[in-house]
Structure formats: C-alpha cells, structure tokens
Design an enzyme around this catalytic site. Structure first.
Site, PDB file in Angstrom:
ATOM      1  N   LYS A  68      46.318  44.900  26.015  1.00  0.00           N
ATOM      2  CA  LYS A  68      47.092  44.044  26.920  1.00  0.00           C
ATOM      3  C   LYS A  68      46.463  44.225  28.292  1.00  0.00           C
ATOM      4  CE  LYS A  68      49.891  43.641  29.776  1.00  0.00           C
ATOM      5  NZ  LYS A  68      49.549  43.094  31.102  1.00  0.00           N
TER       6      LYS A  68
ATOM      7  N   GLU B 253      47.398  40.923  33.764  1.00  0.00           N
ATOM      8  CA  GLU B 253      47.467  39.459  33.832  1.00  0.00           C
ATOM      9  C   GLU B 253      46.707  38.922  35.042  1.00  0.00           C
ATOM     10  OE1 GLU B 253      49.746  41.654  34.309  1.00  0.00           O
ATOM     11  OE2 GLU B 253      51.348  41.037  35.681  1.00  0.00           O
TER      12      GLU B 253
ATOM     13  N   SER C 195      50.300  51.685  37.879  1.00  0.00           N
ATOM     14  CA  SER C 195      51.035  52.363  38.956  1.00  0.00           C
ATOM     15  C   SER C 195      52.010  53.392  38.378  1.00  0.00           C
ATOM     16  CB  SER C 195      51.811  51.325  39.767  1.00  0.00           C
ATOM     17  OG  SER C 195      52.752  50.691  38.926  1.00  0.00           O
TER      18      SER C 195
ATOM     19  N   CYS D 179      41.851  54.598  41.627  1.00  0.00           N
ATOM     20  CA  CYS D 179      42.820  55.689  41.573  1.00  0.00           C
ATOM     21  C   CYS D 179      42.151  57.003  41.979  1.00  0.00           C
ATOM     22  CB  CYS D 179      43.421  55.801  40.188  1.00  0.00           C
ATOM     23  SG  CYS D 179      42.194  56.225  38.965  1.00  0.00           S
TER      24      CYS D 179
ATOM     25  N   GLU E 158      50.978  55.454  48.172  1.00  0.00           N
ATOM     26  CA  GLU E 158      49.666  54.932  47.774  1.00  0.00           C
ATOM     27  C   GLU E 158      49.432  53.599  48.489  1.00  0.00           C
ATOM     28  OE1 GLU E 158      49.175  53.695  43.628  1.00  0.00           O
ATOM     29  OE2 GLU E 158      47.102  54.383  43.711  1.00  0.00           O
TER      30      GLU E 158
HETATM   31  P1  NAD Z   1      50.662  47.909  37.611  1.00  0.00           P
HETATM   32  O1  NAD Z   1      51.434  49.126  37.280  1.00  0.00           O
HETATM   33  O2  NAD Z   1      51.296  46.880  38.457  1.00  0.00           O
HETATM   34  O3  NAD Z   1      50.230  47.151  36.262  1.00  0.00           O
HETATM   35  C1  NAD Z   1      49.638  47.846  35.191  1.00  0.00           C
HETATM   36  C2  NAD Z   1      50.013  47.162  33.882  1.00  0.00           C
HETATM   37  O4  NAD Z   1      51.435  47.199  33.732  1.00  0.00           O
HETATM   38  C3  NAD Z   1      49.610  45.687  33.841  1.00  0.00           C
HETATM   39  O5  NAD Z   1      49.049  45.427  32.569  1.00  0.00           O
HETATM   40  C4  NAD Z   1      50.920  44.945  34.067  1.00  0.00           C
HETATM   41  O6  NAD Z   1      50.982  43.712  33.369  1.00  0.00           O
HETATM   42  C5  NAD Z   1      51.972  45.890  33.533  1.00  0.00           C
HETATM   43  N1  NAD Z   1      53.245  45.823  34.264  1.00  0.00           N
HETATM   44  C6  NAD Z   1      53.441  45.554  35.576  1.00  0.00           C
HETATM   45  N2  NAD Z   1      54.748  45.653  35.896  1.00  0.00           N
HETATM   46  C7  NAD Z   1      55.402  46.014  34.753  1.00  0.00           C
HETATM   47  C8  NAD Z   1      56.768  46.293  34.442  1.00  0.00           C
HETATM   48  N3  NAD Z   1      57.720  46.220  35.365  1.00  0.00           N
HETATM   49  N4  NAD Z   1      57.071  46.645  33.181  1.00  0.00           N
HETATM   50  C9  NAD Z   1      56.126  46.726  32.235  1.00  0.00           C
HETATM   51  N5  NAD Z   1      54.802  46.470  32.472  1.00  0.00           N
HETATM   52  C10 NAD Z   1      54.443  46.115  33.719  1.00  0.00           C
HETATM   53  O7  NAD Z   1      49.280  48.401  38.236  1.00  0.00           O
HETATM   54  P2  NAD Z   1      48.125  47.524  38.897  1.00  0.00           P
HETATM   55  O8  NAD Z   1      48.601  47.016  40.199  1.00  0.00           O
HETATM   56  O9  NAD Z   1      47.551  46.579  37.918  1.00  0.00           O
HETATM   57  O10 NAD Z   1      47.006  48.659  39.121  1.00  0.00           O
HETATM   58  C11 NAD Z   1      46.961  49.473  40.252  1.00  0.00           C
HETATM   59  C12 NAD Z   1      47.612  50.803  40.006  1.00  0.00           C
HETATM   60  O11 NAD Z   1      47.012  51.432  38.879  1.00  0.00           O
HETATM   61  C13 NAD Z   1      47.445  51.773  41.152  1.00  0.00           C
HETATM   62  O12 NAD Z   1      48.658  52.447  41.344  1.00  0.00           O
HETATM   63  C14 NAD Z   1      46.364  52.712  40.682  1.00  0.00           C
HETATM   64  O13 NAD Z   1      46.375  53.992  41.262  1.00  0.00           O
HETATM   65  C15 NAD Z   1      46.675  52.774  39.223  1.00  0.00           C
HETATM   66  N6  NAD Z   1      45.535  53.227  38.445  1.00  0.00           N
HETATM   67  C16 NAD Z   1      45.579  54.501  37.973  1.00  0.00           C
HETATM   68  C17 NAD Z   1      44.506  54.994  37.270  1.00  0.00           C
HETATM   69  C18 NAD Z   1      44.515  56.412  36.770  1.00  0.00           C
HETATM   70  O14 NAD Z   1      43.610  56.763  36.075  1.00  0.00           O
HETATM   71  N7  NAD Z   1      45.484  57.227  37.099  1.00  0.00           N
HETATM   72  C19 NAD Z   1      43.390  54.189  37.026  1.00  0.00           C
HETATM   73  C20 NAD Z   1      43.399  52.884  37.508  1.00  0.00           C
HETATM   74  C21 NAD Z   1      44.485  52.402  38.217  1.00  0.00           C
END
Ligand code: NAD
Length: 490
Positions: free
Chosen positions: A179, A182, A232, A287, A381
């Site tokens: 998945k 988006e 996140s 990250c 962050e």
């Molecule tokens: P996000 O949490 O908004 O989205 C991640 C995934 O979760 C997406 O596929 C999205 O469709 C889904 N999602 C979003 N809201 C949701 C909800 N309420 N319920 C269920 N699923 C949901 O993250 P993002 O903005 O795409 O990515 C950035 C974040 O990812 C930053 O916080 C970054 O630090 C983190 N990140 C962490 C690592 C790590 O290794 N720790 C690596 C890359 C990115």
C-alpha cells in the site's frame, strides 16, 4: 528511454497480475511538487478491493511458498538487473512524483538495488539449524513463510521504502500487498511491472492504493498475517495498535527528531558540510535528517561555516521541493514561530521561489540559532530543510537535551576525540548512531530501526532482523533408528 520524454505511468491497483482501471473508484490527484502539475489520479481503495488482493495472494501462496528460496531469488536477480537497466527512468519518476533532485532520486534507486541484493543473499542466511539432541535423534529448525503480508509506505522514499520490505518478504516465501503512499503511488506501478517482467507469478505481489480506509482494512483483514508500516509516529501508533489487536505481527516505524551533537574540536569542514547535507538532503524529508544541532561550548566557527554552506544550497538546483503546499506552510510556520519565541534565523529559506516552477513547493535551507529546548521547533518533527541550533554548556547537558526527545531514530556526534565520541554514543537514546556521520543509515546486512516513538514492535525492518519478522520457525524432531534408546525427552 530519455528522461525528458519519458511517459509517466498511471496509478492503478495491481491485483493477481492485472492492472485494474480506476472505474468506479474514488480517486485523488497525484501532484508533482516540482511544479504543481497533475501527474495521475490514484484510486482510494476500499475493503472490497483489498479483499480481492488478499484472495489473489492467498491463491498464489501455496506454489510460491513451496519453492526453495534459491529458486525464488532467481526472479529477484532478474528484477535487480531490470532496476539497474532502468535506473535513469526510475530516478526520474521518483524526482517527478516526490520532488527530490535527480541525484537524490538516483541514490534512492541505487539503495533499492542494494536492498534487493540483500534479499538475493537470503538463501545463504536462512539455511536453518540442525543438531543431534539425543543419540540418533535430530532437531532441525526451518524458517517458514508466514503467508499474506502487507507493507505500508510513506511519501518520502517512494521507491526505496517498499524495497526495505518487499524483496525480503518475497524471498522468504510470503505473498505481499503493498500500500504505497497515496501522494506518491507511481514508483510502485513500475515495481509491479518489473517484478512481473522478471517472472514473478501472478498474485505473489499486489499493489492496493489508497489512504486511511485502505490501511484500516489491512489492519482488520483476517487473512493478513503481518503488517510493516513506515510513516509518522501518529499513524504508526494507530497501525501498530490496530494490527496487533487483530493478532497480527507488526513493525511500525514512526517519525524522528534527530540530534547532532557538535563539539568545538570537530573537524570544521567535514562537520559543516555533513550537518548541512543531513538537514537539507531530500529537502529535509528524511527520517534520518538532522533536525537539531546541539552545539557544546564555543562552536561559533562551525555555525558560521554551516551558514556559508547553507547559502550555497539553492532550491530548484541542488535542493528539491517539499511534498506539498501544506508541508511548505507547516515548515515556514515552525520557522516563524521560533523567531517569534526569540530564536535567531541566520539563513532564511522562507518564501523561496524557483523561476519557471512557480507552482512548485519550495523551502530554502534554513539555519536557526539560539533555539531553546522548550520551543516547539526543538520538540516536534519539522520535516523540512531546517536546522535548529541549541546551545549546551557541556556534554552532559547536550546528552540530556537529546535524551529528552520522545523520538529516537538517529543521533550523531561530531568530534575528533574518541573518548568523547564513545561517551556520547553510549548515552544517546536512539537506534542509529553516527560518529562524524550526519545520516547514519546502517548499510545491509545491518538492520534499520529506531528506538522510542520512532519504532513500535520488535526488531529492525531491514537486514538480518527482518528475516525473523517475515518467517516463523518450524522445529522438527526426527528419529529413524528404531534401536535408539528412548527416554522421556525424545
Ligand atoms: P503518514 O504517516 O502520513 O503516512 C504513512 C502511510 O500511512 C501512508 O501510506 C498513508 O496513506 C497512511 N495513513 C495516513 N494517515 C493514516 C491514518 N489516519 N490511518 C491509517 N493510515 C494512514 O507519513 P508520511 O507523511 O507519508 O511520511 C512522513 C513521515 O514518515 C515522517 O514522520 C517521517 O519521519 C516518517 N518516516 C519514518 C521512517 C523511519 O524509518 N522511521 C522512514 C521514512 C519516513
């Protein structure tokens, strides 16, 4: 194919070896953050769409899991070659959908190749164990796949993060549902096409696009045995709780706030360039990016040089865009709020514009000094090309500042003193530590994973640790010689 004339694939679900048209789906626009142009529409899949993918994966599982791992990785060898042959095209796609520079996008796809190479080596790592436990009696352990698994990824590495999980899960005999975010669903289309071209049987790998509803359906589906999540912290907690409450295994990586502790004896040029590269690479949307520089004692010479380097980082040239207008506004609001709270903006990246790309979302490299630990910018962050400098009187105060963070992805120390480096690396509360390295990503076969609110679940998401996550051990005890002594143990 020339990268300028390259066709952009359209985001579609890939289920059972077929790309599905968007008909009947709710969709969302996929926007290039480079210039605001619309690239595609992405379907927002429902629980019914997910169920179709799970059924396809379940049907493919018996034949796929019965192959030897040596046979399975033959397909990944071919896939790796395809990725290498199409490196420029894939990098261009990452550049267009995510907004990072071509150089950064190329590095991302090269990292996907390294991750696939690790998956190709899995047959050498999972040979299992065997031991004669009583005379004539042997115990053996085989690592068996766990079934249909799901991988959920974020926007910031559209190609690499899916490669943290998918190749390993496949090599170990699982069938996978990806998945993608988006916001950046296009690299996953090419991943599906290339895995198919490499010979992966239909149904073994599936892509189900969507957002919250799709993720919730993944966490709830009774036939999905394991979920990996990267995103996140807020969502990582939701996914970890929901998947595990439905009795799935889950590893969920969250956000970060990485501290670089800089001592006055640090090598000037290496430190300034490393800090600048860490905070601004991929527009700070990593990250592993440096978010806070904790300067111990008099580090003015390093701050001055850091500012000089930051001024050479030019949006639209050697600095990519951030992901959206909302991200740009959020990042700029953090800077403005810190300034209002008394911090000093030494290099200001607000209101950046790139000629010819006025519809894009750009924030310039930003250096803010005299941030205090209680400020919002020191705690949350920001996920943009911004470094908050916090001054500390001594090393223990610097460590206390780092330790106070809820996150714990990475931390680094810059010094020429081995004694001080060791003191700090032992006390930093983070899963990945750098010594004179601003982005301390462990390379394969070492695993990637943070501590605290940066990761939920046991083990790391990549490397050897991931082998445990994607398999279950089967223990067999065998006796073939009827004359062997029998006791209550065997
Ligand atoms: P996000 O949490 O908004 O989205 C991640 C995934 O979760 C997406 O596929 C999205 O469709 C889904 N999602 C979003 N809201 C949701 C909800 N309420 N319920 C269920 N699923 C949901 O993250 P993002 O903005 O795409 O990515 C950035 C974040 O990812 C930053 O916080 C970054 O630090 C983190 N990140 C962490 C690592 C790590 O290794 N720790 C690596 C890359 C990115």
């Amino acid at each position: 194919m020339s990268v300028t004339t390259q066709k952009i694939p359209q985001a579609q679900n890939y289920i059972g070896g077929n790309f599905n048209e968007l008909n009947g789906h709710q969709t969302m626009e996929v926007i290039s953050p480079l210039d605001g142009a619309t690239l595609s529409k992405v379907p927002l899949s429902t629980a019914t769409d997910l169920d179709a993918a799970v059924k396809a994966a379940k049907a493919a599982f018996p034949a796929w899991s019965e192959l030897t791992s040596k046979d399975r990785v033959q397909i990944l060898y071919k896939y790796r070659t395809l990725v290498e042959q199409n490196l420029a095209e894939l990098a261009h796609l990452v550049h267009v959908e995510n907004g990072k520079t071509i150089g950064e996008a190329t590095a991302e796809v090269l990292k996907s190749i390294e991750l696939t190479e690790f998956a190709c080596s899995i047959p050498q790592l999972v040979q299992g164990e065997i031991m004669e436990v009583s005379k004539g009696v042997e115990c053996r352990i085989d690592k068996k796949p766990i079934g249909v698994v799901a991988c959920i990824s974020p926007f910031n590495f559209p190609h690499m993060v899916p490669h943290w999980t998918v190749p390993n899960a496949l090599a170990l005999g699982n069938c996978v549902i990806l998945k993608p975010s988006e916001t950046v669903p296009l690299s996953a289309v090419r991943m599906a096409e290339m895995l198919q071209e490499a010979g992966l049987p239909d149904g073994v790998f599936n892509v189900v696009n969507g957002a919250k509803e799709t993720v919730e359906a993944i966490c709830d589906h009774p036939d999905i045995t394991a979920v990996s999540f990267v995103g996140s912290t807020h969502v990582a907690k939701i996914v970890y709780k929901r998947a595990t409450s439905n009795l799935k295994r889950c590893v969920a990586l969250g956000g970060a706030k990485n501290h670089l502790i800089v001592l006055p004896d640090a090598h000037l040029e290496m430190t300034a360039t490393n800090v600048a590269a860490s905070m601004s690479g991929c527009a700070g949307q990593r990250c592993m990016a440096a978010a806070a520089m904790v300067g111990v004692g008099d580090v003015d010479h390093i701050v001055n040089r850091l500012c000089e380097v930051a001024k050479t980082i030019v949006p639209g040239d050697n600095l990519g865009s951030v992901i959206s207008q909302a991200a740009k506004e959020r990042i700029e609001a953090y800077i403005t709020e810190a300034e209002a709270a008394g911090a000093k903006v030494l290099v200001d990246g607000r209101n950046a514009n790139v000629a010819g790309k006025e519809g894009g979302f750009y924030v310039g490299a930003t250096v803010i000094d005299y941030v205090t630990p209680d400020m919002k910018i020191a705690k949350e962050e920001v996920f943009g090309p911004v470094i908050a400098i916090i001054r500390a009187k001594n090393i223990d105060e610097a460590i206390a500042i780092e330790n106070a963070s809820n996150y714990g992805n990475a931390a680094a120390v810059f010094t020429q003193s081995g004694r001080h480096a060791r003191y700090i690396m032992e006390r930093a509360s983070a899963g990945m530590i750098g010594v004179n390295i601003g982005v301390p990503v462990p390379r394969e076969p070492f695993g990637f994973g943070g501590w605290n609110d940066s990761k939920f679940g046991v083990g790391d998401i990549t490397g050897k640790s991931s082998i445990e996550f994607w398999t279950q051990p089967k223990k067999t005890t065998m006796k073939w010689n009827p004359e062997a002594f029998t006791n209550w143990m065997s």
